[in-house]
Design a protein around this motif. Structure first.
Motif: not given
Length: 194
Positions: A1-19
């Protein structure tokens, strides 16, 4: 997931971001809000419905970045088209500014709502609506930065020229932000289309 979005349930997305990424994204979104300008809130005692029918500007912005965010509807080649563009702008620009402002505010709010992990980074999880806000804001940020960098369709990232800037070039940090925002935008689009 680091650096790019991945799908989440319900049509959303998640991405890991550093500070650092969180700080850069927030700073860019705040600068975009400052560029777009404050919204026109009805004055105390003023009819809020009147604000819905307020007319906006009829002339294009003089700032090239704002002109890119709020382009002419019909070009500016002849007087008749210029008049049609002015009329269109007068009735649409305020709403477009509001939408762009709402998108940038959603970016700031979602970043402010993150709970940092031990390393200062966090996983940003967006709802389907927040994904749409982020797409709009990422696009607006890229248009703004691209305009400031004078990137055109002919000399964009496609030919690799932006990747070959020497580290001593003062544009390098903004070019890196421009390319990174493009990669984030691309992975968010791919995630939503899958």
């Amino acid at each position: 997931m680091a650096g790019h979005f991945e799908a989440t349930p319900g049509g959303g997305a998640a991405v890991a971001l550093d500070e650092v990424e969180i700080a850069i994204l927030r700073s860019l979104a705040v600068q975009l809000l400052e560029l777009i300008g404050p919204g026109d809130e009805p004055a105390e005692g003023e009819d809020p419905l009147a604000a819905l029918f307020a007319e906006g500007p009829s002339e294009p912005p003089s700032d090239p970045a704002l002109a890119r965010l709020f382009p002419e509807a019909y070009g500016d080649d002849d007087g008749e088209l210029r008049a049609a563009s002015a009329e269109f702008r007068r009735f649409t620009e305020n709403d477009l500014r509001t939408r762009k402002r709402d998108d940038a505010l959603a970016v700031v709010r979602t970043l402010d709502g993150l709970s940092p992990a031990g390393d200062g980074g966090a996983v940003l999880t967006l709802t389907a609506q927040e994904c749409r806000n982020w797409l709009g804001s990422l696009n607006d940020l890229r248009l703004t930065i691209g305009t400031r960098l004078e990137v055109s369709d002919e000399d964009g990232a496609e030919d690799g020229s932006l990747y070959r800037l020497p580290d001593s070039d003062p544009r390098k940090p903004m070019v890196m932000a421009y390319l990174w925002l493009g990669a984030l935008q691309e992975t968010l689009i791919e995630t939503l289309m899958s």
